[in-house]
Design an enzyme around this catalytic site. Structure first.
Site, PDB file in Angstrom:
ATOM      1  N   GLY A  83       0.665  -1.032   0.099  1.00 23.62           N
ATOM      2  CA  GLY A  83      -0.081  -0.092  -0.198  1.00 23.62           C
ATOM      3  C   GLY A  83       1.045   1.266  -0.055  1.00 23.62           C
ATOM      4  CB  SER A  84       0.112   4.610   0.670  1.00 21.17           C
ATOM      5  OG  SER A  84      -0.407   4.777   2.076  1.00 21.17           O
ATOM      6  CB  THR A  85       5.433   5.712   1.473  1.00 19.63           C
ATOM      7  OG1 THR A  85       5.698   5.139   0.391  1.00 19.63           O
ATOM      8  CG2 THR A  85       6.509   5.727   2.168  1.00 19.63           C
ATOM      9  CB  ALA A  86       1.202   7.603   4.446  1.00 17.46           C
ATOM     10  CB  THR A  87      -0.762   2.884   5.071  1.00 19.82           C
ATOM     11  OG1 THR A  87      -1.602   3.789   4.684  1.00 19.82           O
ATOM     12  CG2 THR A  87      -1.304   1.912   6.109  1.00 19.82           C
ATOM     13  N   GLY A  88       2.458   2.525   5.512  1.00 22.33           N
ATOM     14  CA  GLY A  88       3.725   1.674   5.664  1.00 22.33           C
ATOM     15  C   GLY A  88       4.377   2.209   7.059  1.00 22.33           C
ATOM     16  CD  GLU A 112       7.247  -5.488  -2.270  1.00 23.12           C
ATOM     17  OE1 GLU A 112       7.334  -4.354  -2.871  1.00 23.12           O
ATOM     18  OE2 GLU A 112       7.789  -6.654  -2.208  1.00 23.12           O
TER      19      GLU A 112
END
Ligand code: NAD
Length: 479
Positions: free
Chosen positions: A226-231, A248
């Site tokens: 998913g997104s870098t922010a959620t990561g 990822e």
């Protein structure tokens, strides 16, 4: 699309959707009609699912590699047997057409990835074998894996997470994206026709389910795409439960076309490298650097394809591009192209919504005479709009391609593969392709660098990443 596939999709929906009056309506991405009601489960439901998965996992691991592989093959057969119904549901929910490298292709990849995972053998690695010491590294199940996925390739990316995890003896709790829960839950239901109870459980709900799944004390490994922010939030959660992570995350893949390349020979592959799944692909080409000497020819060749490629409702077999999956993503694409136009970039083709096709359709767009620093270049558009940037010095193009804080994929295009290879190894990305972009293989590891995440999926490395290693150390040959 045949009526029998539509009927099969309805039968799959009936297995998994929330009862009348409950759950959340999920729209058809193309028509916005409601196609079904996704269950909205609670954190208590999730906790129960994790407990059941934890209880089922030891017996699943104890079955052994050979039996688990047989069951993965049976799950792949079950997916194949239901492929048309699943593809129909996926096409409606996600928006991707049945035809082209889209819904049917995605179902084919699910089955292929499972079959490959079933076939990989992980042998103990002998580290030292001498007179005094025999030491081996063995790989065992991590325990319960939390699998959290996005909405762009919802089935294939779930299988990337589920296949290796089950193969290694883990139980898996899957949290599908709230945008595409129906097709994922339907696929899990098909797989569960053949798997033992509770080794694969889907929990559909809001983002809080993802947050709880990644922070739950009984989760041993999180596979996240998913997104870098959620990561980043998941990394924070892992400070609490020490779950191992494979992340990822977002990308902004660059392609570089070297001087001397024949534009006509690469145009079709360049186009699909950027526009596959209507641009909503993590490892799609999102900025293209083209040498000054062939810049106009490449732009024209791309625009010729973009302006004629069939786009529309995915159930129509003629179409190969579809809508944006959701309003938020549509708005991002619209904003980035509008910003490019305001900065004086040249909209060669597209540059506007295709309102006659539906609410969320955007014309395939090629933007020329645009520079780094423009939002369409620097931000991830995740949609059908490709900025093409002119360069005159190859070193400068490499520096610009490497200038962002993401590094999922990259590509180099050249008539001379040796020249391309020399540039390729200088790209800061997890994968670099030569004369193609975005092709994946179930035996070739895939993962990002920089803010695109860490950890590898696929192949032997992918199996190891859902395992824990153990050193077995004993006496050497002398006894
Ligand atoms: P997203 O991060 O918004 O959501 C992904 C998933 O995370 C969803 O299931 C969501 O419910 C869940 N989630 C939300 N908040 C959470 C939290 N606090 N903790 C745990 N889970 C939470 O991403 P998206 O919009 O669905 O996907 C688009 C992004 O994914 C793009 O940036 C794209 O590049 C990236 N992506 C990367 C890959 C890859 O392989 N690297 C593949 C596909 C998509």
């Amino acid at each position: 699309m045949s009526e029998s596939a539509a009927a099969a999709a309805t039968a799959l929906l009936d297995r998994i959707q929330a009862p009348e009056g409950a759950g959340r309506d999920i729209p058809d991405a193309a028509t916005r009609e409601v196609i079904g009601r996704a269950p909205v489960q609670t954190v208590a439901d999730l906790d129960d699912a994790i407990a059941r998965a934890g209880a089922a996992q030891p017996a699943w691991e104890a079955l052994g590699h050979a039996r688990r592989s047989e069951l993965l093959l049976a799950a792949a057969d079950a997916i194949d047997a239901n492929a048309e119904g699943l593809a129909h549901l996926l096409s409606r929910e996600q928006g991707k057409p049945l035809n082209g490298p889209n819904a049917r292709f995605e179902l084919g990849a699910c089955s292929a990835w499972l079959r490959t995972n079933a076939g990989i053998v992980i042998e103990p690695e002998v580290l030292v074998d001498d007179e005094t010491l025999h030491a081996e590294l063995v790989y065992k199940a991590a325990g319960v894996v939390g699998a959290i996925g996005p909405w762009n390739w919802p089935l294939m990316i779930s299988i990337w997470q589920i296949g290796p995890s089950l193969r290694m003896g883990n139980a898996v709790v899957v949290k599908p994206s709230e945008y595409t829960p129906l097709s994922v839950l339907a696929m899990l239901s098909v797989m569960n026709e053949v798997l033992p109870a509770d080794v694969l459980i889907g929990v559909s709900g809001d983002r809080e389910i993802g947050a709880r799944l990644s922070s739950h004390p009984d989760i041993d490994k999180v596979m996240f795409t998913g997104s870098t922010a959620t990561g980043r939030k998941i990394i924070e959660s892992s400070a609490g439960n020490l779950a191992r992570l494979t992340l990822e995350l977002g990308g902004n893949d660059a392609g570089i076309v070297l001087p001397g390349t024949d534009p006509a020979a690469i145009a079709e592959d360049l186009f699909w490298g950027a526009f596959i799944n209507t641009g909503q692909t993590c490892a799609a080409m999102k900025r293209l650097y083209v040498h000054d000497s062939i810049y106009e020819e490449v732009v024209d060749a791309l625009a010729a394809i973009a302006s004629t490629v069939p786009i529309g409702n995915g159930l129509d077999e003629r179409n190969v591009l579809g809508p944006l999956q959701n309003r938020a993503q549509f708005d991002i694409v619209e904003r980035l192209v509008a910003d490019a136009r305001e900065r004086g970039a040249r909209i060669v083709t597209g540059g506007e919504a295709a309102t006659e096709l539906g609410e969320l359709f955007y014309r395939p767009t090629i933007v020329a005479d645009i520079e780094d620093g423009a939002a369409l270049v620097d931000e991830e558009q995740f949609g059908p709009a490709l900025p093409v940037i002119r360069y005159s010095d190859v070193d400068e193009a490499i520096a610009r391609a490497n200038g962002l804080d993401v590094g999922l994929g990259a590509s180099v295009w050249a008539s001379d593969p040796e020249a391309a290879r020399a540039v390729a190894t200088r790209m800061q990305s997890g994968t670099v392709w030569i004369n193609s972009h975005g092709g994946l293989h179930p035996m070739v590891p895939f993962g990002g660098v920089k803010s695109s995440g860490y950890g590898l999926e696929f192949g032997v490395e992918g199996l190891k990443s859902v395992a824990v290693s153990q050193v077995v150390s004993g006496p050497g040959r002398k006894g």
